[in-house]
Design a protein around this motif. Sequence first.
Motif, PDB file in Angstrom:
ATOM      1  N   UNK A  25       0.845  -1.195   0.038  1.00  0.00           N
ATOM      2  CA  UNK A  25       0.108   0.142  -0.102  1.00  0.00           C
ATOM      3  C   UNK A  25       0.936   1.150  -0.139  1.00  0.00           C
ATOM      4  N   UNK A  26       0.429   2.443  -0.296  1.00  0.00           N
ATOM      5  CA  UNK A  26       0.897   3.641  -0.360  1.00  0.00           C
ATOM      6  C   UNK A  26       1.809   3.838   1.009  1.00  0.00           C
ATOM      7  N   UNK A  27       1.427   3.543   2.061  1.00  0.00           N
ATOM      8  CA  UNK A  27       2.147   3.853   3.559  1.00  0.00           C
ATOM      9  C   UNK A  27       3.394   3.032   3.236  1.00  0.00           C
ATOM     10  N   UNK A  28       3.433   1.877   2.642  1.00  0.00           N
ATOM     11  CA  UNK A  28       4.645   1.177   2.635  1.00  0.00           C
ATOM     12  C   UNK A  28       5.843   2.148   2.006  1.00  0.00           C
ATOM     13  N   UNK A  29       5.738   2.504   0.778  1.00  0.00           N
ATOM     14  CA  UNK A  29       6.208   3.409  -0.074  1.00  0.00           C
ATOM     15  C   UNK A  29       6.889   4.537   0.674  1.00  0.00           C
ATOM     16  N   UNK A  30       5.962   5.212   1.321  1.00  0.00           N
ATOM     17  CA  UNK A  30       6.511   6.310   2.295  1.00  0.00           C
ATOM     18  C   UNK A  30       7.304   6.231   3.303  1.00  0.00           C
ATOM     19  N   UNK A  31       6.918   4.899   4.012  1.00  0.00           N
ATOM     20  CA  UNK A  31       7.737   4.496   5.156  1.00  0.00           C
ATOM     21  C   UNK A  31       9.241   3.995   4.569  1.00  0.00           C
ATOM     22  N   UNK A  32       9.236   3.549   3.673  1.00  0.00           N
ATOM     23  CA  UNK A  32      10.744   2.880   3.054  1.00  0.00           C
ATOM     24  C   UNK A  32      11.544   4.231   2.711  1.00  0.00           C
ATOM     25  N   UNK A  33      11.015   5.313   2.150  1.00  0.00           N
ATOM     26  CA  UNK A  33      11.763   6.454   1.836  1.00  0.00           C
ATOM     27  C   UNK A  33      11.928   7.331   2.987  1.00  0.00           C
ATOM     28  N   UNK A  34      11.144   7.296   3.896  1.00  0.00           N
ATOM     29  CA  UNK A  34      11.244   7.965   5.085  1.00  0.00           C
ATOM     30  C   UNK A  34      12.844   7.361   5.868  1.00  0.00           C
ATOM     31  N   UNK A  35      12.635   5.959   5.861  1.00  0.00           N
ATOM     32  CA  UNK A  35      13.739   5.001   6.415  1.00  0.00           C
ATOM     33  C   UNK A  35      14.954   5.389   5.459  1.00  0.00           C
ATOM     34  N   UNK A  36      14.690   5.252   4.499  1.00  0.00           N
ATOM     35  CA  UNK A  36      16.034   5.503   3.341  1.00  0.00           C
ATOM     36  C   UNK A  36      16.644   6.986   3.628  1.00  0.00           C
ATOM     37  N   UNK A  37      15.755   7.767   3.994  1.00  0.00           N
ATOM     38  CA  UNK A  37      16.472   9.340   4.323  1.00  0.00           C
ATOM     39  C   UNK A  37      17.285   9.136   5.903  1.00  0.00           C
ATOM     40  N   UNK A 103      24.594   0.161   7.036  1.00  0.00           N
ATOM     41  CA  UNK A 103      23.407   1.224   6.998  1.00  0.00           C
ATOM     42  C   UNK A 103      22.736   0.761   6.177  1.00  0.00           C
ATOM     43  N   UNK A 104      22.998  -0.032   4.877  1.00  0.00           N
ATOM     44  CA  UNK A 104      21.691  -0.556   4.292  1.00  0.00           C
ATOM     45  C   UNK A 104      21.112  -1.912   4.825  1.00  0.00           C
ATOM     46  N   UNK A 105      21.882  -2.727   5.498  1.00  0.00           N
ATOM     47  CA  UNK A 105      21.407  -3.680   6.347  1.00  0.00           C
ATOM     48  C   UNK A 105      20.232  -3.104   7.469  1.00  0.00           C
ATOM     49  N   UNK A 106      20.465  -2.010   8.108  1.00  0.00           N
ATOM     50  CA  UNK A 106      19.610  -1.487   9.083  1.00  0.00           C
ATOM     51  C   UNK A 106      18.369  -0.992   8.340  1.00  0.00           C
ATOM     52  N   UNK A 107      18.445  -0.406   7.058  1.00  0.00           N
ATOM     53  CA  UNK A 107      17.414   0.055   6.429  1.00  0.00           C
ATOM     54  C   UNK A 107      16.299  -1.130   6.094  1.00  0.00           C
ATOM     55  N   UNK A 108      16.927  -2.337   5.408  1.00  0.00           N
ATOM     56  CA  UNK A 108      16.098  -3.401   5.201  1.00  0.00           C
ATOM     57  C   UNK A 108      15.537  -4.008   6.262  1.00  0.00           C
ATOM     58  N   UNK A 109      16.344  -4.168   7.588  1.00  0.00           N
ATOM     59  CA  UNK A 109      15.968  -4.738   8.709  1.00  0.00           C
ATOM     60  C   UNK A 109      14.732  -3.967   9.473  1.00  0.00           C
ATOM     61  N   UNK A 110      14.739  -2.640   9.372  1.00  0.00           N
ATOM     62  CA  UNK A 110      13.909  -1.816   9.792  1.00  0.00           C
ATOM     63  C   UNK A 110      12.541  -1.725   9.207  1.00  0.00           C
ATOM     64  N   UNK A 111      12.678  -1.666   7.969  1.00  0.00           N
ATOM     65  CA  UNK A 111      11.502  -1.844   7.017  1.00  0.00           C
ATOM     66  C   UNK A 111      10.795  -3.166   7.330  1.00  0.00           C
ATOM     67  N   UNK A 112      11.552  -4.320   7.261  1.00  0.00           N
ATOM     68  CA  UNK A 112      11.004  -5.559   7.383  1.00  0.00           C
ATOM     69  C   UNK A 112      10.384  -5.796   8.803  1.00  0.00           C
ATOM     70  N   UNK A 113      11.074  -5.293   9.951  1.00  0.00           N
ATOM     71  CA  UNK A 113      10.288  -5.521  11.005  1.00  0.00           C
ATOM     72  C   UNK A 113       9.147  -4.837  11.262  1.00  0.00           C
TER      73      UNK A 113
END
Length: 214
Positions: A25-37, A103-113
């Motif tokens: 859903x849209x919120x998933x994309x927004x959350x990923x970009x927020x954590x990417x930042x 940092x990339x691992x943290x991004x993926x882990x945070x999003x996955x959790x």
Amino acid sequence: MEKLQPNSSYHIFNHANGFENIFIEDENYRFFLDKYNQYILPIAETYAYCLLPNHFHLVVRIRRREVLEEVFRNFKSTNFSKVQNFEKVEVTDNMIEYYISKQFANLFSCYTQSFNKVNKRRGSLFLKNFRREPIKNKAYFMNAVIYTHRNPVHHAFCDRYTDWSYTSFCEIKERNSQIIEVDKLLRMFGGRDSFIDLHEQSANKFRESLIADL
């Protein structure tokens, strides 16, 4: 797997682990970009992104070593380091390389959790080792940016690359982005009009190739 190096450019992409989607859903994309930042912008300049339901593409340039060292020192001293006078400790190349990957691992882990919690699932969401292709010259860099923006059409998620909401193309076109190094990118393309024209030329060639294959 080649380690990400300071002051080097890469085309990075990763896919869902299996046949699930990583964005529902849209919120998933927004959350990923927020954590990417949060995790990636401190260590890399970003020149293009595309988020699709089951995978994503990035074009980035890892920041200069002296910038990474400062970010690393600030991070360690603020969060974990128990070493007194940490600013005087030598920061090795291995430490910098590990920090970039972490940092990339943290991004993926945070999003996955977060994704797993909301969707009541368990286990890994992304493939373990994300792909990275070193970009060695300007032509490859520009093609990687165009390919990234055209990717939704390539995978038949939409008919026009401008119709997909989760790429950086429109942000760049409108010169309004919190993620993309817009001015640097447009200078590389020879200006905004050339940036748009080269994307259109690539899209037209792609459509022509599809018609030829029918």
